[in-house]
Design a protein around this motif. Structure first.
Motif, PDB file in Angstrom:
ATOM      1  N   PRO B 295       0.666  -1.206  -0.157  1.00 40.42           N
ATOM      2  CA  PRO B 295       0.185  -0.050  -0.095  1.00 40.42           C
ATOM      3  C   PRO B 295       0.913   1.279   0.012  1.00 40.42           C
ATOM      4  N   ASP B 296       2.057   1.228   0.564  1.00 37.70           N
ATOM      5  CA  ASP B 296       2.942   2.439   0.850  1.00 37.70           C
ATOM      6  C   ASP B 296       3.198   2.909  -0.624  1.00 37.70           C
ATOM      7  N   GLY B 298       1.572   2.237  -3.614  1.00 36.40           N
ATOM      8  CA  GLY B 298       0.263   2.230  -4.262  1.00 36.40           C
ATOM      9  C   GLY B 298      -0.131   0.979  -4.841  1.00 36.40           C
ATOM     10  N   VAL B 300      -2.299  -1.053  -4.515  1.00 31.47           N
ATOM     11  CA  VAL B 300      -3.565  -1.780  -3.551  1.00 31.47           C
ATOM     12  C   VAL B 300      -4.641  -1.389  -4.493  1.00 31.47           C
TER      13      VAL B 300
END
Lengths: 428, 528
Positions: B295-296, B298, B300
């Motif tokens: 997620p960090d 992107g 996701v």
């Protein structure tokens, strides 16, 4: 420094003999004073110290000192060593840790829970618009506003947590807070082991000795542990704010293959837990993986399945009254049934069912992303190629006296809108 | 390391240990092949056909010597930067054929690679005349025109099908930064490094393919548009078009080709995922989709809910376009000499057990899409392609003025045209049938081919050609005259006077028209 007791992470009763400061670096050498003289208490402290290193789930630990407030803070652990157990058993066990303080604001280090807010895909018509819950210790300070709903305070056996609600539109985000080191583990999810004795101790990291008769997953509101009843998956206890329930809900797990030509219809029941592994051990969520085996298999070609393991993952978040139970394909089941072995009368809700009669004042709740249930058992059916069960078990604490966001339907909604998070320390 | 790339030949580079016996070293020669199997096959029947069926990879050795075993994947046989495989010089006509039929023609018995499993489901038919191009360009163009993807197998065959059929679209692997979890479905693979950079230079909102001339239009094009998602400095949608010069692509395939290029003209994402996996080829091939959960960075997508290690994560789905994997001690290595002898060289390979697998995700910074072989043969003979890409003759049914052929008997109305350099040359024939016929009573003429209008250079009407009429048994030559942008008029000759005069056609001129009569004509006129 006489009578200075330290806590480092989850390890307590550490008496420092010598401290060495070097800027932000701190080395401590001292003795272990376990909570009791029993071998298990000492082994637990040893595990809690060893777990500080090579820990994939926690990289930063709170440290407190009973007499010197300038030491309190969050530290990275550069080294941790413990003496041999036999020496430690005489309460003369020595330990040494090398720590490095974090941040520049004393104890006001910013932590964030970075994650993704979801609406679980389901066939029960539960859609967007329901708020999810995010819980942190009530002693923590945050600028995160609870959307459209008052925050809920839940009292756990290690302190209170406040749950704030958020709309699912927050998506991929990070929620920040500041927490005093002494309260870092309030209401946290944790994994406990009896280590061969009779008392449960908190464990640190993933290298945790768990056996089928000796494991516990808890967050201070729910306890999930090996079942005292044979053939059950686990036992579920609840904390009502002042005491734990004394009679657990025994969780039954059965499965079926129906209407299949090859290898034939079968019924699986009478679960034996063969192994327990820690998948994750962090304050915000803990997960264990149970490898189970069905002892009673009836139907065609039952002998082929006699030694097949079935994987069940159980996950529990800080501040939640529900635990996720993830059933993997395993024996190739078509329908899986999970719920309270007592099979008592229950009321259907949206996405779950809830027992009508309270046990120790609490009512059992269970549900899943598909299927339905009655008499406190929830059944999911699926096609063979996608056999996978996403369920939950939980407790409506205080039963019919539960109010606000603690009622059975509300905690069901909270399960359907999780915040999949990872907590970490960021620089202030 | 072995490098495999989607729809390209990739490469490999292995080493022999320094104390390898001389009789092995001397067998490592150019055009021998290296075959790598997923496990060391001991005591198996190592017939020359058996080993590749167990193989994970086969490559052709191009740089042997000094302990090196180095070369490229087997696609190399069909063409490369320096050779054109079995070059196609004379035209090969493929007209409305399926992909399996086209590949059977382009890769006949005796070719370096043969068609393997070709699935025509969902593919377009191919009308295409490869000429003066490499065997590889012809094969790749045929596959692209069909709308398919392809893969070269270790058994020296080519499989082709719709990308969604050929490659895995529901990922079997999820890459996270958590410890590996092989018991999970999808399998969890731990990535040690995920490096991501983006490149917007290739981005296009529309692709226009300038196709083969002479297909009924002055400048035949095929185009596909995407939805612009970026704005220019004035806040209007950014218009970033890409023009592709493709003189060998028939107009009918131009739109398909434009779509293929548009699919590649995205903001490129170069993502290198370095991970540990003992045999990545077992779980992943170039072209397959995988899940990435970071997620960090992107990676996701809340639309994908995947159960992983007890919790529900939301990874994004990415396509793997390249895989680099180490030559580890668990594989079997076999040398297949150019004569077909199999030699087990597993004991002599210098293993790379400490190296990681590297995945290239997404389109990559410089993808083969930048050099799609639509301008002709590899090796830059584009001008030759242009020479050959002049118009073939095409047939059409002209609109008739003042007459109708009806049905029955030998009713016929067809014409053939060739268009080149602004000039249209047409030959046509009209035969009247036996019922529903309108015989000529006055002005008669024919219309232009679709997409053209007559454009005689001066405003006055101009003569364009000759005709030959059979009216009532009288065979009579006549003239054809361009009278408007859509009418080429057919006139008779009047021999009544001293000099030949043009005469209007009527029911009795040049003869008494009857069913079964015919008119043949030809004309040449500038068009627009």
């Amino acid at each position: 420094m006489a009578n200075a007791l330290f806590t480092i992470g989850r390890a307590t009763g550490l008496r420092a003999q010598r401290l060495n400061y070097d800027g932000d670096s701190l080395s401590i050498v001292g003795h272990v004073l376990p909570s009791s003289d029993s071998a298990q208490a000492v082994l637990a402290t040893r595990q809690q110290l060893r777990g500080l290193l090579d820990n994939p789930d926690e990289q930063v630990f709170p440290v407190t000192c009973s007499v010197d407030p300038t030491i309190d803070g969050y530290y990275r652990v550069r080294g941790a060593s413990v003496d041999d157990t036999s020496v430690m058993l005489g309460s003369k066990g020595r330990f040494g840790v090398q720590l490095e303080r974090l941040g520049t604001g004393y104890t006001n280090v910013v932590q964030e829970c970075a994650g993704v807010a979801l609406d679980r895909t389901n066939t029960l018509g539960i859609g967007a618009g329901i708020e999810g819950i995010w819980s942190i210790p009530s002693a923590a300070l945050t600028d995160v506003l609870s959307d459209n709903a008052d925050p809920v305070t839940r009292t756990t056996d290690t302190g209170a947590v406040i749950g704030r609600f958020f709309n699912q539109t927050i998506g991929n985000t990070a929620l920040s807070f500041v927490c005093p080191p002494a309260d870092h583990y309030d209401g946290s999810a944790r994994i406990e082991s009896k280590l061969g004795g009779s008392t449960y101790y908190e464990m640190v990291g993933r290298q945790v000795p768990l056996t089928p008769t000796n494991w516990r997953l808890t967050n201070g509101l729910l306890r999930i542990q090996n079942s005292a009843t044979s053939g059950m998956l686990c036992d579920l206890y609840a904390y009502n704010g002042s005491s734990w329930s004394t009679t657990p809900f025994a969780i039954r797990f059965t499965a079926r293959q129906d209407a299949v030509v090859d290898p034939g219809d079968k019924a699986f029941s009478n679960v034996a837990v063969l192994a327990v592994t820690v998948l994750r051990n962090s304050p915000e969520v803990c997960t264990v993986r149970l490898l189970v085996n069905f002892q009673t298999i009836t139907g065609t070609n039952a002998a082929r399945y006699a030694n097949i393991t079935q994987q069940v993952d159980i996950s529990l978040r800080r501040g939640d009254c529900i635990a996720t139970v993830n059933i993997l394909p395993g024996v190739g089941w078509f329908s899986a049934t999970l719920g309270d072995n007592a099979a008592a009368a229950s009321t259907g809700l949206t996405g779950s069912i809830r027992n009508d009669t309270a046990v120790n004042g609490n009512r059992f709740v269970t549900g899943g992303t598909s299927g339905g249930g009655s008499t406190s058992l929830w059944t999911q059916t699926t096609s063979r190629s996608s056999a996978r069960g996403l369920n939950f078990i939980g407790v409506e604490i205080l039963g019919s006296s539960a109010t606000g966001r603690n009622t059975a339907q509300e905690i069901t909604n909270q399960w359907f809108t999780p915040f999949v998070e990872r907590q970490r320390v960021v620089l202030a | 390391m072995i490098h495999e790339v989607l729809r390209s030949q990739g490469s490999f580079d292995l080493r022999l240990q320094p104390d390898t016996p001389k009789n092995i070293v001397t067998q490592v020669r150019e055009f021998a092949r290296i075959v790598i199997t997923s496990a060391h096959l001991t005591g198996e029947d190592l017939g020359s056909s058996a080993v590749p069926t167990f193989a994970r990879y086969t490559g052709v050795i191009l740089e042997p010597g000094d302990g090196r075993i180095s070369g490229e994947g087997e696609l190399w046989w069909l063409g490369s930067d320096s050779h054109a495989g079995k070059a196609i010089v004379d035209p090969v006509v493929l007209s409305g054929v399926t992909l399996s039929s086209a590949l059977a023609t382009l890769l006949p018995a005796g070719s370096a690679l043969l068609p393997g499993s070709i699935d025509n489901t969902g593919l377009s038919t191919i009308t295409f005349t490869p000429q003066a191009m490499s065997q590889r360009a012809a094969v790749e163009q045929a596959i692209a025109m069909a709308g398919a993807s392809f893969r070269v197998n270790p058994t020296s065959t080519i499989d082709a099908a719709l990308a969604s059929t050929l490659h895995v679209t529901t990922p079997r692997i999820v890459v996270t930064d958590d410890a590996a979890s092989w018991g999970d479905v999808p399998k969890g693979v731990e990535a040690s490094v995920v490096v991501a950079s983006r490149n917007a230079r290739q981005y296009a909102t529309k692709v226009v393919v300038l196709a083969q001339s002479g297909d009924g239009e002055r400048l035949p094009t095929g185009e596909q548009s995407g939805t612009p998602t970026y704005l220019n400095p004035y806040g209007s949608p950014a218009e970033l078009h890409r023009l592709i010069d493709a003189p060998t692509v028939p107009t009918a395939s131009a739109a398909d080709v434009a779509q293929q290029v548009l699919d590649l003209a995205t903001v490129r994402q170069v993502v290198k995922v370095t991970c540990r996996h003992s045999d990545i080829g077992r779980d992943l091939r170039p072209g397959d989709a995988i899940y990435i959960y970071k997620p960090d960075q992107g990676f996701v997508d809340t639309a994908n809910q995947v159960s992983h290690k007890g919790i529900t994560i939301t990874p994004s789905i990415e396509t793997v376009t390249g895989i680099s994997w180490p030559a580890t001690s668990q594989f079997g290595y076999y040398l297949v000499t150019n004569g077909g002898t199999i030699i087990d060289i597993t004991s002599y390979i210098m293993f790379e057990d400490d190296s990681d697998v590297e995945l290239i995700i997404g389109q990559g910074s410089s993808l083969r899409g930048d050099v799609l072989p639509f301008s002709g043969p590899l090796g830059g003979a584009d001008a030759a392609a242009l020479r050959f890409a002049e118009s073939p003759a095409k047939t059409f049914t002209p609109a008739l003025t003042g007459m109708a052929i009806g049905t029955g008997g030998s009713a016929y109305n067809q014409a053939t045209y060739i268009y080149a350099n602004g000039m249209l040359n047409v030959w046509g024939r009209v035969v009247f049938g036996t019922s529903g016929v309108t015989l000529p009573t006055g002005t008669i003429g024919v219309g232009p081919p679709p997409g053209f209008t007559f454009a005689p250079p001066l405003t006055a009407v101009l003569p364009a050609g000759i005709c030959y009429m059979n009216a009532g048994g009288v065979n009579s030559p006549g003239t054809v005259r361009a009278e408007s942008s859509s009418l080429m008029r057919i006139l008779a000759n009047n021999a009544a006077g001293t000099y030949l005069a043009a005469a209007n056609v009527s029911s009795t001129v040049p003869g008494t028209w009857a069913n079964g009569n015919s008119i043949e004509y030809s004309y040449s006129v500038p068009v627009s």
